[in-house]
Enzyme design. Structure first.
Site, PDB file in Angstrom:
ATOM      1  N   HIS A 194      45.161  71.381  91.306  1.00 46.68           N
ATOM      2  CA  HIS A 194      44.610  72.573  90.646  1.00 46.68           C
ATOM      3  C   HIS A 194      44.772  72.464  89.132  1.00 46.68           C
ATOM      4  O   HIS A 194      45.589  71.673  88.644  1.00 46.68           O
ATOM      5  CB  HIS A 194      45.364  73.835  91.085  1.00 46.68           C
ATOM      6  CG  HIS A 194      45.546  73.986  92.553  1.00 46.68           C
ATOM      7  ND1 HIS A 194      44.535  74.379  93.401  1.00 46.68           N
ATOM      8  CD2 HIS A 194      46.634  73.816  93.348  1.00 46.68           C
ATOM      9  CE1 HIS A 194      44.982  74.449  94.651  1.00 46.68           C
ATOM     10  NE2 HIS A 194      46.268  74.108  94.637  1.00 46.68           N
ATOM     11  N   THR A 196      43.727  80.567  93.574  1.00 41.75           N
ATOM     12  CA  THR A 196      43.466  82.007  93.697  1.00 41.75           C
ATOM     13  C   THR A 196      43.833  82.783  92.431  1.00 41.75           C
ATOM     14  O   THR A 196      43.297  83.866  92.216  1.00 41.75           O
ATOM     15  CB  THR A 196      44.248  82.604  94.887  1.00 41.75           C
ATOM     16  OG1 THR A 196      45.635  82.328  94.714  1.00 41.75           O
ATOM     17  CG2 THR A 196      43.749  82.025  96.195  1.00 41.75           C
ATOM     18  N   ASP A 210      48.742  68.250  95.475  1.00 37.20           N
ATOM     19  CA  ASP A 210      48.890  69.717  95.367  1.00 37.20           C
ATOM     20  C   ASP A 210      49.516  70.131  94.040  1.00 37.20           C
ATOM     21  O   ASP A 210      49.993  71.261  93.895  1.00 37.20           O
ATOM     22  CB  ASP A 210      49.692  70.298  96.541  1.00 37.20           C
ATOM     23  CG  ASP A 210      49.430  71.788  96.722  1.00 37.20           C
ATOM     24  OD1 ASP A 210      48.538  72.330  96.044  1.00 37.20           O
ATOM     25  OD2 ASP A 210      50.133  72.414  97.531  1.00 37.20           O
TER      26      ASP A 210
END
Ligand code: 0GY
Length: 297
Positions: free
Chosen positions: A35, A79, A252
């Site tokens: 991310h 998110t 991740d």
């Protein structure tokens, strides 16, 4: 950190000095789950977010990519940025072909916005069912979004916790696109590999050839803990060996919402030969599969 956003008081920031992995990924290797966060003063975090992270921008991601020996990234919209994909698109464009992306979209997204995301390198959208991260919606909400992206040839990434698989079975098994499951559907690794929970996940993959799985996320799933994450290895290896052409692996990074510890990314890379024990499996996991899904689709 931007003055506009302070990270949550218990936020654990990514490891600033990971170890150099002993395992060297093959040329063309893709970190297929990572991310970017902000920076918040350039790309503000979404008002509806459930957490505020430490900034973790594209330059830090690309430096980690090079340090760990990877060539490419798949950047997944987190998110905390909601459906504002500007930080993601900025990272993809800056990567000059060495990154692809997975976006979050909402109903009403315009064809122009989808075309711009496609041009930047987006190849999929993510549906997140994890209740601590988002407020999940009825199945029809997701079906409507799939109708918008299927014509582009994009796929769907789903992030859910183990019990959601049975609850959303009808939705998940009827999606017309490739479906990529994050973190192997978050199995309870204290349960047997052939137990009920993971058994259902394996059945999901066995009966639906459009279903893929990411086999990273050991630091989230492990109960035995770092640096070996030994309890996760049999689960990941089983998925890799059973479905070698439908698996992906990712760091991740920057590891949102880790509470127990922050992993050393070099140690995560060193897990790869334990979950993909042959060169052929490693090449499929790190190069051929992501190449097919993200660069050739
Ligand atoms: C992950 C896992 C998590 C968070 C997110 O988008 C996100 O906020 O995916 C989590 O908290 O488990 O894969 O990054």
């Amino acid at each position: 950190m931007s003055p506009a956003f302070q990270p949550d008081p218990d936020w654990l920031s990514f490891c600033p000095d990971p170890s150099k992995p002993g395992y060297a990924p093959p040329p063309g290797a893709v970190d297929a789950h990572c991310h970017v966060f902000g920076p918040g003063d350039v790309f503000p975090y979404a008002p509806e977010r459930k957490y505020t992270p430490t900034d973790a921008g594209k330059d830090q991601l690309f430096a980690l990519r090079d340090f760990l020996g990877f060539d490419r990234n798949v950047v997944v919209q987190a998110t905390c940025h909601g459906s504002d994909n500007r930080a993601l698109a900025d990272a993809l464009i800056a990567a000059e072909g060495r990154a692809r992306g997975v976006a979050t979209i909402r109903p009403g997204v315009s064809g122009t916005e989808l075309a711009e995301l496609d041009a930047a390198g987006v190849r999929g959208i993510r549906f997140n069912f994890v209740k601590r991260l988002v407020d999940p919606k009825p199945d029809d909400y997701y079906r409507g979004l799939v109708d918008l992206i299927a014509p582009l040839g994009w796929h769907v990434v789903v992030y859910f916790e183990a019990p959601d698989l049975a609850e959303r079975w009808d939705l998940f098994t009827s999606l017309p696109t490739t479906v990529v499951v994050d973190h192997m559907g978050r199995p309870d690794v204290t349960q047997p590999l052939d137990g009920e929970g993971f058994g259902l996940f394996l059945r999901f993959m066995a009966e639906h050839e459009n279903v893929w799985s990411k086999v990273g996320g050991a630091e989230r799933l492990s109960v035995s803990g770092p640096p070996d994450y030994a309890d996760v290895v049999p689960f990941a290896r089983h998925v890799v060996q059973t479905f070698p052409d439908r698996v992906l692996w990712g760091t991740d990074w920057p590891h949102p919402n880790m509470k127990s510890h922050m992993p050393d990314d070099g140690k995560l890379v060193d897990m790869i030969p334990r979950i993909a024990p042959t060169e052929d499996l490693q090449h499929k996991l790190l190069v051929a599969n992501p190449q097919r899904l993200y660069w050739e689709a």
